[in-house]
Structure formats: C-alpha cells, structure tokens
Design a protein around this motif. Structure first.
Motif, short mmCIF file in Angstrom:
data_model
loop_
_atom_site.label_atom_id
_atom_site.label_comp_id
_atom_site.label_asym_id
_atom_site.label_seq_id
_atom_site.Cartn_x
_atom_site.Cartn_y
_atom_site.Cartn_z
N ILE A 198 0.78 -1.38 -0.08
CA ILE A 198 -0.01 -0.05 0.02
C ILE A 198 0.89 1.34 0.09
O ILE A 198 0.55 2.33 -0.31
N CYS A 199 2.07 1.23 0.61
CA CYS A 199 2.97 2.36 0.36
C CYS A 199 3.41 2.93 -0.88
O CYS A 199 3.63 3.92 -1.05
N ASN A 200 3.60 1.97 -1.73
CA ASN A 200 4.00 2.38 -2.86
C ASN A 200 3.65 1.10 -3.83
O ASN A 200 4.26 0.48 -4.46
N PRO A 201 2.06 1.17 -4.39
CA PRO A 201 1.53 0.13 -5.07
C PRO A 201 1.90 0.46 -6.57
O PRO A 201 1.91 1.26 -7.05
N ILE A 202 2.49 -0.95 -7.04
CA ILE A 202 2.72 -0.92 -8.54
C ILE A 202 2.32 -2.30 -9.17
O ILE A 202 2.29 -2.55 -10.24
N GLY A 203 1.39 -2.98 -8.36
CA GLY A 203 0.97 -4.24 -8.90
C GLY A 203 -0.61 -4.30 -8.72
O GLY A 203 -1.45 -3.27 -9.12
N ALA A 233 -6.43 -2.06 -8.59
CA ALA A 233 -7.63 -1.86 -7.80
C ALA A 233 -7.79 -0.58 -7.39
O ALA A 233 -9.17 -0.12 -7.52
N GLU A 234 -6.94 0.04 -7.25
CA GLU A 234 -7.28 1.49 -7.01
C GLU A 234 -7.62 2.24 -8.33
O GLU A 234 -8.54 2.95 -8.27
N GLU A 235 -7.27 1.85 -9.30
CA GLU A 235 -7.40 2.58 -10.77
C GLU A 235 -8.67 2.26 -11.02
O GLU A 235 -9.56 2.98 -11.44
N LEU A 236 -9.34 0.87 -10.70
CA LEU A 236 -10.79 0.36 -10.79
C LEU A 236 -11.46 1.25 -10.25
O LEU A 236 -12.79 1.76 -10.51
N ALA A 237 -11.17 1.64 -8.78
CA ALA A 237 -11.83 2.23 -7.96
C ALA A 237 -12.06 3.60 -8.45
O ALA A 237 -13.37 4.37 -8.34
N ALA A 238 -11.00 4.21 -8.91
CA ALA A 238 -10.87 5.73 -9.49
C ALA A 238 -11.85 5.83 -10.58
O ALA A 238 -12.64 6.79 -10.70
N TYR A 239 -11.94 4.73 -11.42
CA TYR A 239 -12.92 4.96 -12.70
C TYR A 239 -14.45 4.68 -11.98
O TYR A 239 -15.26 5.49 -12.73
N ALA A 240 -14.64 3.81 -11.30
CA ALA A 240 -15.96 3.83 -10.72
C ALA A 240 -16.57 4.88 -9.99
O ALA A 240 -17.52 5.34 -10.39
N LEU A 267 -11.92 4.97 0.96
CA LEU A 267 -11.03 5.24 -0.27
C LEU A 267 -10.94 6.99 -0.04
O LEU A 267 -11.86 7.73 0.48
N LEU A 268 -9.86 7.42 -0.64
CA LEU A 268 -9.42 8.86 -0.92
C LEU A 268 -9.50 9.03 -2.37
O LEU A 268 -8.63 8.48 -3.10
N LEU A 269 -10.30 9.86 -2.82
CA LEU A 269 -10.43 10.23 -4.24
C LEU A 269 -9.64 11.55 -4.75
O LEU A 269 -9.88 12.57 -3.89
N LEU A 270 -9.23 11.77 -5.91
CA LEU A 270 -8.56 12.92 -6.25
C LEU A 270 -8.77 13.24 -7.52
O LEU A 270 -8.82 12.33 -8.45
N ARG A 271 -9.15 14.38 -7.74
CA ARG A 271 -9.21 14.90 -8.92
C ARG A 271 -7.88 15.99 -9.34
O ARG A 271 -7.87 16.88 -8.69
N GLU A 272 -7.32 15.47 -10.32
CA GLU A 272 -5.83 16.15 -10.42
C GLU A 272 -6.14 17.60 -10.87
O GLU A 272 -7.24 18.00 -11.69
N GLY A 273 -5.33 18.34 -10.77
CA GLY A 273 -5.29 19.99 -10.94
C GLY A 273 -4.70 20.86 -9.83
O GLY A 273 -3.44 21.33 -9.81
N ILE A 274 -5.69 21.13 -8.83
CA ILE A 274 -5.01 22.11 -7.89
C ILE A 274 -4.02 21.47 -7.01
O ILE A 274 -3.15 21.98 -6.38
#
Length: 489
Positions: free
Chosen positions: A62-67, A72-79, A238-245
């Motif tokens: 979880i500290c540096n996810p690369i697998g 799983a986090e990418e799927l959550a972001a998409y959802a 979950l913590l969700l982020l919209r990139e930008g600011i």
C-alpha cells in the motif's frame, strides 16, 4: 482513462490465489494463519485468519503500489469518476487528515462548517491550518444542522480571499447536502481547493436518485467511507483525487504519514469487492434500499407523534438534496428524547440505531438490510409510541451552538501547556481539548476555542442524558484541560 472492466477484483483475486498455494509463513503476522491464536480462530474461522497476511511481491504494498493494489485503486478511481483513488485502512479519518494536509500548510486558512467531524479538527492540528468556520443552516423544528448555503460560502470567501481551501460535508449525518456543484464553482473561481468529507456518501455515485457526489460536482478531493454505506469492512475507505489544484505526490506523501505500513489485506480486499458490487450491481441494490426506506418512512409517518423526515426538506435552507437512506425520526412530540428512544430500542427490542440526539434517532439503511429488519424497527416504534408516550412534548431549544471564538490555532492549543479544571468552572477559558458526543463525533468545543456558557450548558445537558462523551483526558468529562495562559476573561 479507457474503459476498465468493473467485474475484475485484482487484489481479492490475488489474495485468493495466494491462499490456495498454502505457502509456509516465516513472516508476520505472528499468529501464522491462525494457529497461534486458536481461541479466536475457532470462533471467526480459519479462512479469515489465513487471509490475514503481510505485504509481499504477489500482493503489492500500500505504501508504493505498483501491482494488484495499484490496479484495484485504478478500478476504484474509474468507478467513482476520479483521476486517482487511494485505499485507506485507517478509516476516512486518515483521508480527511491527508486532504487538509495536502491543501494547507501551517498558517493557511481553510473554510469549513462548524459541524465538521473531529477528524477535520485533527487535520487542522496536524497541518497547522487556521479554521474559518461557516455556520450551517439549522432546522429548529428538528434541532439539527443541515448544509451550508452558496451565499454563506461566497460571503466567507469575500472576507477571507486568502483561504486555501473550502471543506464540505456531503451528506450530513442526517442526509442533507449542500449545493456542492455551485460551491465548487465559487471556490475554484477564487483559486481555492474543495475538500469533501463524504464519509456517509460511498453509495451516492451509483444510483441517480441519490444526491450528487463530490467527484461529480468537480471537487478536488473526497474521503469516502466504503465501510459505512458501500459494504466493505469497518475501517476501510477510499481517498479520491481530481488532479489539478492538488499534487498527487503530496497526497501520497501525506498518506504515508497517516497510514500503517502493515495494511490489512482483509480490509483492502473488501474495498476491492465492494467497489465491484457497487459498480456492477449498484443501481439494482440501491433501488432496493430506496424501496425499503420509502416504505418505512411512509409507515412511520402514520404513527401519531413521530416524524420521519426526508425529501420534503429539499428547498429549505441548507438542503439542496437529500439522501433517503438516512432514516431520521423526530420523536419529541411523544414526549421522549432521542436518547431515551435509542436506549429503549436496544434494551427492549434488540435494535441498534446509528445515533440519537435530543430530538431524533437515526437509522442507516444500506445494502445488507431486508424488509424484515425495517418491519422490526417500524413495529418497535409503534409500540414505543403507545407504551412510553408522555403528555408533554420535548420543548425545542437551541441544540446547536453558534460558531466559536477561535483564540489560538488548534495546533498551538494542542501543544500548549495546560491545566485541568472542573468543567462547570471553565466559562471564558480557552479549551485545550475537544469534547464531542460520539456518534456523531462533531466537536462541541475544540482546542483553541473560548468555552462559553452555552457550551457548558450544552455539555451538561448531554451528560444528563448519559450521552457518550469523548475527547477529554478525563474519561468522565468532569474536568477539562484549558490553556494555562490566564485566559479567562
């Protein structure tokens, strides 16, 4: 982002594959698949204990996810319609703290409603940010705080144009939401980030009859308690982020300060499966939730003296939309406090509701509920209204306090020298601690704030009702620690 198959559960699938391999463990945890904690394992089951494993190559970190965690986090972001999602195993509390730390540096101002959760106060202490409070709208008949208006946010921004962020609650504990889309527009026009405590809104993105989510409204970050209304295990969020600011690297760095390096795979895998369930079956499952709550609300409103409030509040001050899964019942007209009804329900009917206040009880209806459970609640309320009704209804008083005088920043107050005094003697002192009823965990007074007569009277009233108070070093809240500055005026 191209389409991602929401039927996949990369982390949960990898965990099951690892379990199937029956690897001999010479790593932590020390219970070694449950064999070292037999009594507990015999009760909860061997599979649970065998899935309680540590980070390893095949299961990612979880500290540096690369697998598989990253996938799983990418799927959550998409959802959820965000650019990035971070798994949380320290609850939404860690997400709220990380949001504030990512948006604010020491001395920066942040605009937030006074009915923010204690995790926001912790975020102020950790970041060194200065709170600029907005008074939420109060429904005096119900005795509860609603959302904040666009106008109040605009007015506060006008007085504090140097603020770095606006913090919102979406929805409140009782289901009210502010006009979050317009507030986001106003904040962004003034170059301020929008951070959203969405602890009770994990489900809202997945059915059109629920209020708009923070990500749909264009917010920069939101912390979402998948464990509260999304189906995952307690403490997972979950913590969700919209990139930008806000820089994703800063968020990741702050999360590394807030979270354990030994994240529970049971918690993370439950987020993975809960996300799949919401994304794939959410509309159908949440329609059942709506059907149950609408039916129960209608039946409760036929009980003389009870009022199950709902969407009819939309359009009143501070209520832009309403989450119908929050089944709040006002009980004051039967002459009982919410605290009394809360106790009667658990003591005599074996029914546990989420919380109570002086006028209301709140039941949370979610994916795991069935008609039988709602029937039991309605029937219990019918019985209580007949057996326990008093002739004199509970008088509505101002049960929500005005914005406090912030004399010292929460961080400075937290680290200042303090002395303990009797709480009833603390009028005029500067608090060195928070006091809150839990749930809901909204501070009545926070570090650095002047303790007023109203605050003392409010706390004493809660103590009379045997409400569970937290935050003070003294577990019984007889004493409070105040700043030893000769602060009393």
């Amino acid at each position: 982002m191209s389409y991602l198959n929401q039927n996949k559960t990369p982390l949960f699938t990898a965990l099951k594959e690892h379990h199937k391999n029956n690897v001999i463990p010479f790593d932590v945890p020390g219970h070694k698949h449950g064999r070292g904690l037999k009594e507990f394992t015999d009760y909860v089951g061997s599979t649970v204990m065998e899935l309680d494993v540590n980070s390893m190559k095949c299961l990612d970190n979880i500290c540096n996810p690369i697998g598989v965690i990253k996938e799983a986090e990418e799927l959550a972001a998409y959802a959820y319609g965000s650019d990035k999602a971070f798994f949380l195993v320290n609850g939404t509390t860690s997400g709220v703290q990380a949001m504030i730390m990512s948006a604010c540096q020491p001395g920066d101002k942040i605009i937030l409603p006074r009915n923010a959760h204690k995790s926001a106060v912790s975020g102020l202490i950790l970041s060194g940010a200065i709170p600029i409070y907005i008074q939420p709208e109060i429904n005096s008949d119900l005795g509860i705080a609603m959302g904040v208006t666009v106008e109040s946010v605009e007015e506060t921004i006008g007085r504090h144009p140097d603020a770095k962020a606006v913090f919102l609650i979406n929805p409140t504990y009782y289901g009210a939401t502010s006009n979050i889309k317009d507030i986001v527009r106003v904040a962004h026009r003034n170059a301020m980030a929008v951070l959203v405590d969405e602890a009770h809104g994990a489900h809202m993105s997945f059915h059109e009859d629920f209020p708009m989510s923070a990500m749909e409204a264009g917010a920069d970050m939101s912390a979402v308690s998948t464990h509260k209304t999304g189906g995952s295990l307690t403490q997972s969020s979950l913590l969700l982020l919209r990139e930008g600011i806000i820089d994703p690297f800063i968020v990741k760095k702050n999360l590394s300060l807030m979270q354990t390096t030994s994240a529970s795979y049971l918690l993370m895998a439950s987020i993975d499966v809960a996300r799949k369930q919401l994304a794939v079956e959410g509309p159908e499952l949440l329609q059942k939730v709506l059907d149950l709550t609408r039916d129960a609300r209608s039946r409760i409103n036929k009980i003389e003296g009870l009022y199950a409030f709902g969407t009819e509040l939309i359009g009143t001050q501070g209520v832009h939309s309403f989450d119908e899964s929050k089944l709040g019942v006002n009980v004051r007209k039967i002459g009982l406090t919410g605290f009394e009804v809360y106790d009667i329900l658990i003591d005599e009917y074996n029914i546990q509701v989420e919380l109570a206040d002086y006028y209301n009880i709140l039941a949370i209806v979610s994916l795991g509920d069935h008609k039988e459970q709602l029937d039991a609640l309605v029937e219990a309320l019918v019985d209580i209204a007949e057996k326990y009704k008093r002739d004199e209804e509970i008088k509505v008083v101002n049960s929500f306090l005005k914005n406090p005088d912030v004399i010292v920043s929460p961080r400075d107050a937290f680290y200042s020298n303090k002395k303990a005094i009797k709480f009833e003697d603390a009028e005029g002192e500067i608090s060195g601690e928070s006091i809150m009823a839990y749930p809901p965990g909204i501070p009545i007074v926070s570090p650095g704030e002047r303790i007023s007569k109203d605050i003392i009277e409010h706390i004493m009233l809660l103590k009379e009702e045997e409400s569970l108070l937290q935050g003070t070093e003294d577990p019984y809240a007889e004493y409070i620690r105040v700043l030893g500055l000769g602060s009393k005026r």
